[in-house]
Design a protein around this motif. Structure first.
Motif, PDB file in Angstrom:
ATOM      1  N   GLN A  23       0.817  -1.220   0.000  1.00 13.34           N
ATOM      2  CA  GLN A  23       0.000   0.000   0.000  1.00 13.34           C
ATOM      3  C   GLN A  23       0.843   1.259   0.000  1.00 13.34           C
ATOM      4  O   GLN A  23       0.416   2.301  -0.494  1.00 13.34           O
ATOM      5  CB  GLN A  23      -0.951   0.002   1.192  1.00 13.34           C
ATOM      6  N   ARG A  24       2.064   1.189   0.566  1.00 15.58           N
ATOM      7  CA  ARG A  24       2.876   2.409   0.572  1.00 15.58           C
ATOM      8  C   ARG A  24       3.354   2.770  -0.830  1.00 15.58           C
ATOM      9  O   ARG A  24       3.847   3.859  -1.062  1.00 15.58           O
ATOM     10  CB  ARG A  24       4.029   2.304   1.556  1.00 15.58           C
ATOM     11  N   ALA A 251      -3.983   7.984   5.014  1.00 14.29           N
ATOM     12  CA  ALA A 251      -4.399   6.615   4.729  1.00 14.29           C
ATOM     13  C   ALA A 251      -5.858   6.378   5.109  1.00 14.29           C
ATOM     14  O   ALA A 251      -6.374   6.955   6.065  1.00 14.29           O
ATOM     15  CB  ALA A 251      -3.501   5.648   5.492  1.00 14.29           C
ATOM     16  N   THR A 274      -5.620   3.832  -1.527  1.00 12.80           N
ATOM     17  CA  THR A 274      -4.847   3.691  -0.292  1.00 12.80           C
ATOM     18  C   THR A 274      -4.984   4.923   0.604  1.00 12.80           C
ATOM     19  O   THR A 274      -4.867   4.828   1.811  1.00 12.80           O
ATOM     20  CB  THR A 274      -3.356   3.492  -0.614  1.00 12.80           C
ATOM     21  N   THR A 275      -5.195   6.095  -0.022  1.00 14.90           N
ATOM     22  CA  THR A 275      -5.279   7.336   0.747  1.00 14.90           C
ATOM     23  C   THR A 275      -6.514   8.124   0.323  1.00 14.90           C
ATOM     24  O   THR A 275      -7.022   7.940  -0.772  1.00 14.90           O
ATOM     25  CB  THR A 275      -4.036   8.221   0.512  1.00 14.90           C
TER      26      THR A 275
ATOM     27  N   TYR B  51       2.621  -0.312   6.521  1.00 14.65           N
ATOM     28  CA  TYR B  51       2.389   1.084   6.888  1.00 14.65           C
ATOM     29  C   TYR B  51       2.215   1.911   5.630  1.00 14.65           C
ATOM     30  O   TYR B  51       2.697   1.548   4.560  1.00 14.65           O
ATOM     31  CB  TYR B  51       3.548   1.628   7.747  1.00 14.65           C
ATOM     32  N   ILE B  52       1.475   3.011   5.759  1.00 17.91           N
ATOM     33  CA  ILE B  52       1.274   3.926   4.623  1.00 17.91           C
ATOM     34  C   ILE B  52       1.665   5.334   5.038  1.00 17.91           C
ATOM     35  O   ILE B  52       0.951   5.986   5.800  1.00 17.91           O
ATOM     36  CB  ILE B  52      -0.204   3.959   4.160  1.00 17.91           C
ATOM     37  N   PRO B  53       2.819   5.832   4.546  1.00 19.33           N
ATOM     38  CA  PRO B  53       3.157   7.225   4.829  1.00 19.33           C
ATOM     39  C   PRO B  53       2.373   8.170   3.924  1.00 19.33           C
ATOM     40  O   PRO B  53       2.123   7.838   2.762  1.00 19.33           O
ATOM     41  CB  PRO B  53       4.655   7.303   4.503  1.00 19.33           C
ATOM     42  N   ALA B  59      -0.027   5.660   8.615  1.00 22.64           N
ATOM     43  CA  ALA B  59      -0.938   4.669   9.173  1.00 22.64           C
ATOM     44  C   ALA B  59      -0.173   3.365   9.318  1.00 22.64           C
ATOM     45  O   ALA B  59       0.588   2.989   8.434  1.00 22.64           O
ATOM     46  CB  ALA B  59      -2.145   4.477   8.264  1.00 22.64           C
TER      47      ALA B  59
END
Lengths: 340, 232
Positions: A23-24, A251, A274-275, B51-53, B59
């Motif tokens: 997801q990042r 997110a 994702t965001t 994680y999602i920056p 998150a």
């Protein structure tokens, strides 16, 4: 070793439990809208519970089996029949080579899952076989099934194969053979809680005005036809902020309920971004995502608040329930699949 | 240099937490986010899934059968307290070739007129700046870029296009970006790159990472076609 698609249904895709870990990089998770039903479908045919299965939406497909195949159909009831004879759901079924499995429109729920012993022989993309339609990756050629597609099946584990042989007698020339047990009604009783979905407060809950906060928990929302695997758009109740809120994209996750400026909430589901940058009024708890997945456009729902502790406790007890089912199924496999 | 340590750690549903540093988009916040992301990448917290920056937050998703909100929260607060602000002297610089205007950039003329510039000037300004990748989100590999000149800022189209070709380079307000996959969208399209921003068969699948520097290099239609053919 394949299934031939005679009719694809409204939207039939290959899904597993999702593409986690990327997801990042902006990669969408995807995966089954109702992960509970997918996991059980796999367990019923002796697969790893995260194996890929078909997710069938609202109007199911027509499939011709080109080999004797042990399958299980779970989730919403799309009224399956083999060569015209109704087949049970939530139960392993051996379908005879050459037979046609036909679904109709859902008579209960919205999404059915079909797992086959050995799974689908399809390449993983970034660790998952889930189809992400918009990027055209994963699943069967990155898209929904079409007429004349041929889905290759994997080889069932040796233990499963020996059980399949026990069922292969096909009594009375029946096009399928089943067993005398199924997933208990008790384990599925949570699906009946259909109208009320439990949520936690979202990050911006207190930014909504008092009337909107109250309406959110006391009025019924309708799922609109503009709902898909990315999100459920709701109507009938509009929600307002106390004052305009400048949000910076951050997110979001499965079950996030965000409210764009028109005031109609959107529930983010499997193919969500994702965001996102809209205020979040609430967050559906993990244990109730399967219930949401089985609500059709046009149907109504309401929300009830629970705490983080309650949400996690509900999830853990659902997993405990699944664990008991898993052990029971393992026992059934060891003792052999007795015929119905 | 020790970063400003104030941050909020709140639940994002029952299986994720959100660490919010600020509610602003700026370089200092970006560096804190990047620094925490680096820590999490090198030393994942027990039970963490991913994680999602983002611009000003991260998150962290966790398995609630393996860990608890309290444990993840305190792990994150510990990390945040000892955060070293990452000042990258040599950030990764990525050059993205762009064929501006024509059928590949149908809104270049509009962007020029809107700002009282010639098309050539828009191209010079757009390709003359360096852009910081603040975050990846919205779509696989989509970069949120900072650093576009206000001189070429243009509002979104009144009517969004139903389908935008992958690789399209656009402007929306004071933002510029590149569409990695085919999607509907309202950005003003000024050109197209032959470079794939989302490469599902490669690791990592996103060409750009948060913290990278992007430069756009104007190329001819011939070079664009040649690169498309060669897949580079």
């Amino acid at each position: 070793m394949s299934i031939f698609v005679l009719k694809p249904g409204l939207l039939t895709t290959v899904q597993d439990l999702g593409r986690y870990g990327w997801q990042r990089h902006g990669v969408i998770v995807s995966g089954a809208m109702d992960p509970f039903a997918l996991r059980l479908a796999n367990l019923l045919v002796g697969n790893d519970e995260g194996e890929a299965a078909l997710e069938m939406t609202w109007i199911g497909p027509e499939l011709k089996f080109e080999t004797d195949s042990l399958i299980a159909v779970t989730g919403g009831n799309l009224n399956p029949s083999v060569n015209g004879q109704p087949v049970p759901i939530w139960r392993p079924v051996l379908v005879k080579s050459g037979s046609v499995l036909r679904f109709t429109a859902a008579i209960n729920g919205c999404r059915g899952y079909l797992a086959a012993a050995g799974g689908f022989r399809i390449a993983s993309v970034l660790g998952s076989k889930s189809t992400y339609l918009r990027a055209g990756i994963g699943g069967f050629e990155g898209r929904a099934l079409r007429e004349t597609d041929r889905l290759p099946l994997g080889t069932p584990a040796p233990a499963v194969q020996s059980q399949i042989r026990q069922l292969q007698t096909f009594p009375d020339n029946s096009p399928f053979a089943s067993v005398n047990w199924r997933v208990s009604e008790h384990s599925l009783s949570f699906y009946r809680e259909k109208k009320t979905i439990r949520v936690m407060r979202g990050g911006e809950f207190l930014h909504f005005n008092e009337a909107s906060r109250s309406r959110f928990f006391h009025e019924e929302f309708r799922v609109t036809p503009q709902s898909d695997r990315m999100g459920y758009r709701l109507s009938d109740v509009t929600l307002e902020l106390q004052k305009p809120l400048e949000m910076i994209s951050e997110a979001v996750t499965a079950g996030t309920i965000q409210v764009p400026p028109d005031g109609n909430p959107i529930v983010l589901t499997a193919d969500r971004q994702t965001t996102g940058g809209y205020p979040k009024i609430a967050q559906i708890i993990s244990a109730d995502l399967p219930i949401l997945a089985q609500i059709k456009p046009g149907e109504k729902l309401r929300f009830r608040e629970v705490s983080l502790e309650e949400a996690q406790e509900l999830y853990r007890s659902r997993e405990q329930e699944l664990h008991i089912l898993r052990q029971g199924l393992r026992l059934n496999w060891q003792q052999g699949l007795r015929q119905a | 240099m020790t970063a400003n340590r104030s941050c909020r750690v709140t639940p994002l549903g029952d299986s994720a937490v959100l660490v919010q540093f600020n509610q602003t988009i700026d370089l200092e916040t970006h560096r804190m986010v990047k620094s925490l992301a680096k820590d999490l990448g090198q030393r994942p917290l027990p039970g963490m899934i991913e994680y999602i920056p983002a611009f000003a937050s991260i998150a962290v998703f966790y398995d609630m059968l393996q860990t608890s909100f309290t444990a993840i929260r305190s792990g994150l607060l510990d990390l945040a307290a000892s955060l070293e602000q990452q000042i990258d002297d040599r950030p990764n610089t990525v050059e993205i070739p762009v064929c501006y205007g024509g059928e590949l950039g149908p809104d270049l003329e509009f962007v020029a007129k809107h700002n009282g510039l010639t098309e050539e000037e828009v191209i010079q300004i757009h390709s003359g700046n360096e852009y910081l990748v603040y975050m990846i989100g919205f779509a696989p590999g989509f970069p949120y870029l900072g650093g576009m000149s206000e001189q070429i800022a243009t509002p979104r189209r009144q009517t969004p296009r139903l389908s935008i070709h992958p690789g399209s380079v656009g402007i929306a307000g004071t933002q510029t970006g590149v569409y990695p996959i085919e999607t509907p969208g309202g950005w003003q399209l000024i050109g197209r790159t032959p470079t794939a921003l989302f490469r599902p068969s490669e690791h990592p699948p996103s060409l750009l990472q948060a913290g990278d520097i992007v430069r756009f290099r104007p190329i001819s239609r011939e070079e664009f076609d040649r690169r498309m053919e060669q897949g580079i």
